[in-house]
Design a protein around this motif. Structure first.
Motif, PDB file in Angstrom:
ATOM      1  N   LEU A   1       0.915  -1.033   0.001  1.00 15.32           N
ATOM      2  CA  LEU A   1      -0.017  -0.048   0.026  1.00 15.32           C
ATOM      3  C   LEU A   1       0.754   1.091  -0.008  1.00 15.32           C
ATOM      4  O   LEU A   1       0.461   2.315   0.092  1.00 15.32           O
ATOM      5  CB  LEU A   1      -0.966   0.073   1.195  1.00 15.32           C
ATOM      6  CG  LEU A   1      -1.931  -1.138   1.463  1.00 15.32           C
ATOM      7  CD1 LEU A   1      -2.631  -1.185   2.685  1.00 15.32           C
ATOM      8  CD2 LEU A   1      -2.896  -1.100   0.215  1.00 15.32           C
ATOM      9  N   ALA A   2       2.186   1.163  -0.240  1.00 15.19           N
ATOM     10  CA  ALA A   2       2.938   2.336  -0.399  1.00 15.19           C
ATOM     11  C   ALA A   2       2.686   3.311  -1.511  1.00 15.19           C
ATOM     12  O   ALA A   2       2.638   4.625  -1.229  1.00 15.19           O
ATOM     13  CB  ALA A   2       4.453   1.839  -0.276  1.00 15.19           C
ATOM     14  N   ASP A   3       2.593   2.799  -2.388  1.00 14.47           N
ATOM     15  CA  ASP A   3       2.337   3.743  -3.563  1.00 14.47           C
ATOM     16  C   ASP A   3       0.913   3.352  -4.286  1.00 14.47           C
ATOM     17  O   ASP A   3       0.719   2.226  -4.696  1.00 14.47           O
ATOM     18  CB  ASP A   3       3.572   3.673  -4.926  1.00 14.47           C
ATOM     19  CG  ASP A   3       3.306   4.303  -6.040  1.00 14.47           C
ATOM     20  OD1 ASP A   3       2.647   5.462  -5.705  1.00 14.47           O
ATOM     21  OD2 ASP A   3       3.930   4.149  -6.830  1.00 14.47           O
ATOM     22  N   TYR A   4      -0.087   4.400  -4.145  1.00 19.33           N
ATOM     23  CA  TYR A   4      -1.505   4.034  -4.203  1.00 19.33           C
ATOM     24  C   TYR A   4      -1.605   3.792  -5.863  1.00 19.33           C
ATOM     25  O   TYR A   4      -1.263   4.706  -6.635  1.00 19.33           O
ATOM     26  CB  TYR A   4      -2.474   4.948  -4.090  1.00 19.33           C
ATOM     27  CG  TYR A   4      -2.345   4.977  -2.305  1.00 19.33           C
ATOM     28  CD1 TYR A   4      -2.597   4.081  -1.657  1.00 19.33           C
ATOM     29  CD2 TYR A   4      -2.142   6.175  -1.475  1.00 19.33           C
ATOM     30  CE1 TYR A   4      -2.661   3.830  -0.019  1.00 19.33           C
ATOM     31  CE2 TYR A   4      -1.970   6.390  -0.280  1.00 19.33           C
ATOM     32  CZ  TYR A   4      -2.397   5.010   0.572  1.00 19.33           C
ATOM     33  OH  TYR A   4      -2.450   5.166   1.948  1.00 19.33           O
ATOM     34  N   ASP A   5      -2.436   2.827  -6.228  1.00 21.97           N
ATOM     35  CA  ASP A   5      -3.136   2.792  -7.492  1.00 21.97           C
ATOM     36  C   ASP A   5      -4.370   3.277  -7.510  1.00 21.97           C
ATOM     37  O   ASP A   5      -5.223   2.252  -6.823  1.00 21.97           O
ATOM     38  CB  ASP A   5      -2.583   1.442  -8.365  1.00 21.97           C
ATOM     39  CG  ASP A   5      -3.222   1.481  -9.780  1.00 21.97           C
ATOM     40  OD1 ASP A   5      -4.361   2.142 -10.095  1.00 21.97           O
ATOM     41  OD2 ASP A   5      -2.690   0.549 -10.510  1.00 21.97           O
ATOM     42  N   TYR A   6      -4.845   4.261  -7.843  1.00 25.50           N
ATOM     43  CA  TYR A   6      -6.433   4.912  -7.471  1.00 25.50           C
ATOM     44  C   TYR A   6      -7.268   3.889  -8.589  1.00 25.50           C
ATOM     45  O   TYR A   6      -8.586   4.140  -8.130  1.00 25.50           O
ATOM     46  CB  TYR A   6      -6.492   6.246  -7.503  1.00 25.50           C
ATOM     47  CG  TYR A   6      -5.684   6.844  -6.736  1.00 25.50           C
ATOM     48  CD1 TYR A   6      -6.198   7.312  -5.350  1.00 25.50           C
ATOM     49  CD2 TYR A   6      -4.586   7.921  -6.971  1.00 25.50           C
ATOM     50  CE1 TYR A   6      -5.512   7.768  -4.318  1.00 25.50           C
ATOM     51  CE2 TYR A   6      -3.731   8.723  -5.981  1.00 25.50           C
ATOM     52  CZ  TYR A   6      -4.440   8.370  -4.684  1.00 25.50           C
ATOM     53  OH  TYR A   6      -3.894   9.391  -3.889  1.00 25.50           O
ATOM     54  N   GLU A   7      -6.926   3.285  -9.438  1.00 24.78           N
ATOM     55  CA  GLU A   7      -7.784   2.871 -10.234  1.00 24.78           C
ATOM     56  C   GLU A   7      -8.246   1.378 -10.049  1.00 24.78           C
ATOM     57  O   GLU A   7      -8.952   0.667 -10.734  1.00 24.78           O
ATOM     58  CB  GLU A   7      -7.464   2.959 -11.669  1.00 24.78           C
ATOM     59  CG  GLU A   7      -7.094   4.397 -12.137  1.00 24.78           C
ATOM     60  CD  GLU A   7      -7.036   4.729 -13.551  1.00 24.78           C
ATOM     61  OE1 GLU A   7      -7.653   4.708 -14.398  1.00 24.78           O
ATOM     62  OE2 GLU A   7      -5.635   4.817 -13.725  1.00 24.78           O
TER      63      GLU A   7
END
Length: 642
Positions: A332-338
């Protein structure tokens, strides 16, 4: 001449070394002119090019109908611009498809000339920019769901969660974001953790991620500022009335903040922290770096048990400022919002937080030891009366959060277990085992602080903890055997050994106090059919049917309406009394309505599923157990006996 200019170009601002004999008069004048201009040239070289930024303007011309209007101004980064709206918001692991609430999107250039727009995916729009240098995008968002992870607009106030309001592009996500707010005449305040800009109601975020992480409360709420250890905080109550004592709640929140700050022993904040508390109906919380959004009932302070639940919610969400917001699973360190972002560590991120929220609430002095033990017993009860715990492990429940925890249905009780709850129980058992294995020198708190020192923002691995990192730390402090026990609790559907952990403190669990009390008084043992009733229905409608219960064996289904027992009409008002008249083991005739059809089922009454558990102090508790309990709870206990 050329040589003189080269000398000038190589000169330093503070001093220049050059030979006048190398320059004629004309060349000397060129050198002098170059030196005059040189500081400005060097200054320009030293200054980075101005970074592009995204500018958002929000207004509420149609606020009575729950719309917020947004104007986005962007530099044109390419001939084809891809606008994106997130499908979910961090901290709430469910695809919510925020784009479904977006309407009337149009794009123009700086002069107002329309630009072609086409939708390319459920949450993407392509703008044909051509040779234009700037794009202006206007759209409206319907904000009609009051929850901590959505947005709400009414005539009284607005709660905006950025993921469902603001658009971005792949490039603009990393740009600074500027938000200007045009308030309706009746509103006077904007509360957000964003840094303020130069203009009134203007706010700045370093990136789109920070913008999404900074919800906004607009209206006329009541603010209660306070300080703890030099750090500024505010409890901002929207909907505060005579039913809600704002001053008392602020004092209680300050006590919780002090206890949690003391636990972590480090202050991670670089600005004031806000508790945005919406007093309306419902419950819930969602954590952010410098704020949290809370939902409360208007009547919640009028009943002690309800108010304690709100205090526990405050404790839970504030604890997240360290664990989850600044120390989180690497997945969850680098969000992928999609799209979904899967992790098997939510039992740690959420579950261990659920263990510490009540424990630190006790240490804050806001609840008594008896209240804490009641809260702990309630966690044990909810876990053990959930058949789904025998289907899904803590790690699997974490991984499946996207399709189970946030999408409950009538069968959830039989097919799922809360990673919050099982993680909390694992935390309780692990804390006790660590204390036992280290002779009281190390508990779960020490491990959490060590995790933060390693994987927090100032640690050597700030990009999140990998799978197995916590288990390795458990082995370092508690031994290989304890790590194996932990891994077994995480990967299997085995129940954590809570009875043994309680016994180490001199405590014991009564799993059926109602039966114990009935037998002591010579009264019948309560009976039921393993059903729960839908509280929202005016009828006696089945909400859930526990797997293995007598109701399940007889074929009762969720949404069935119970009309009569043994030929006698039964209602919501009379069901409790009717069940007391049944004896476990006897067969009853139930008249039901199912999808318009009336049917009769023969159902055997069973002993009632306990309505609660109790934790009691063992009558033979030893002095050493009392000392262990005091150290665990962090309070000085007084016992009547020995």
């Amino acid at each position: 001449m050329k040589q003189c200019l080269q000398l000038a170009a190589a000169a330093e601002i503070k001093f220049v070394l050059f030979s006048l004999s190398q320059c004629n008069a004309h060349g000397l004048r060129a050198v002098v002119a170059s030196l005059v201009l040189l500081p400005f040239a060097l200054f320009a070289q030293q200054q980075p090019q101005q970074q592009p930024q995204a500018q958002h303007h929000i207004s509420f011309p149609d606020g009575r109908n729950q719309y917020v209007n947004v104007r986005l101004r962007l530099p044109a980064e390419s001939p084809q611009l891809q606008l994106i709206m997130p499908a979910w918001t961090p901290g709430s692991y469910l695809i919510r498809d925020f784009a479904a609430q977006l309407e009337r999107l149009r794009a123009t250039d700086a002069s107002g000339k329309p630009l072609p727009v086409s939708k390319t995916a459920k949450n993407r729009w392509q703008v044909s920019v051509g040779n234009e240098t700037e794009v202006i995008v206007d759209y409206a968002v319907w904000a009609g769901e009051l929850a901590v992870n959505t947005s709400w607009v009414s005539a009284e106030y607005a709660l905006l969660n950025g993921a469902g309001v603001f658009l971005y592009t792949e490039r603009s996500r990393n740009w600074p974001q500027r938000v200007s707010v045009e308030l309706p005449p009746q509103w006077q305040q904007v509360h957000t953790a964003l840094q303020t800009g130069l203009k009134p109601f203007e706010f700045i975020a370093s990136s789109y991620d920070e913008l999404v992480d900074s919800p906004m409360l607009l209206g006329n709420p009541v603010e209660h500022p306070f300080e703890v250890a030099g750090q500024k905080y505010s409890l901002v109550n929207q909907g505060e009335t005579s039913l809600w004592d704002g001053a008392e709640s602020a004092r209680d929140v300050a006590g919780i903040v002090e206890a949690i700050q003391s636990f972590w022993q480090v202050n991670p904040f670089d600005r004031p922290y806000l508790f945005l508390n919406i007093i309306a109906q419902g419950t819930g919380g969602l954590e952010h770096d410098h704020s949290t959004v809370l939902l409360a009932s208007r009547w919640q302070m009028r009943y002690r048990e309800d108010y304690v639940r709100w205090l526990a919610l405050v404790s839970h969400e504030f604890f997240h400022a360290w664990s989850v917001r600044r120390m989180r699973p690497a997945a969850l360190a680098d969000y992928d919002y999609e799209r979904e972002m899967y992790t098997r560590e939510l039992w740690l991120a959420e579950g261990l937080t659920s263990y510490f929220d009540n424990l630190l609430l006790l240490r804050s002095g806001r609840i008594s030891v008896d209240e804490f033990l009641m809260l702990l017993a309630a966690e044990f009860h909810k876990y053990e009366t959930t058949p789904g715990r025998q289907v899904r492990s803590a790690e699997q429940a974490s991984f499946d959060a996207w399709i189970k925890h946030y999408k409950p249905d009538a069968n959830n009780i039989n097919s799922d277990v809360s990673y919050y709850r099982k993680g909390s129980l694992i935390g309780f058992v692990l804390d006790q085992a660590l204390r036992e294995n280290t002779k009281g020198q190390t508990g779960l708190g020490e491990l959490m602080r060590e995790m933060y020192a390693t994987y927090g923002p100032q640690g050597p691995a700030p990009d999140g903890y990998p799978a197995g990192a916590f288990e390795q730390l458990v082995e370092q402090h508690g031994g290989a055997e304890l790590r194996q026990r932990l891994e077994q609790m995480l990967s299997s559907v085995d129940d954590p050994p809570i009875d043994a952990a309680l016994a180490w403190y001199g405590l014991q669990l009564d799993r059926n106090p109602s039966k114990t009390a009935a037998e002591a008084l010579g009264r019948p043992v309560p009976a039921d059919f393993g059903l729960t009733w839908d509280k929202q229905s005016p009828w006696l409608q089945v909400e859930t049917v526990a797997r293995g219960s007598s109701g399940a064996l007889a074929g009762i289904l969720p949404a069935d309406e119970l009309l009569a027992i043994n030929g006698t009409r039964v209602t919501r008002e009379t069901i409790a009394d009717r069940m007391l008249r049944l004896i476990p083991g006897e067969t009853a005739s139930l008249l039901l309505a199912r999808q318009g059809q009336v049917l009769t089922l023969q159902v055997q009454a069973q002993e009632a599923i306990p309505d609660k558990y109790l934790i009691n102090i063992r009558p033979d508790i030893k002095r050493r157990q009392k000392e262990r309990m005091s150290a665990w709870l962090g309070v000085n206990l007084r016992f009547v006996n020995n």
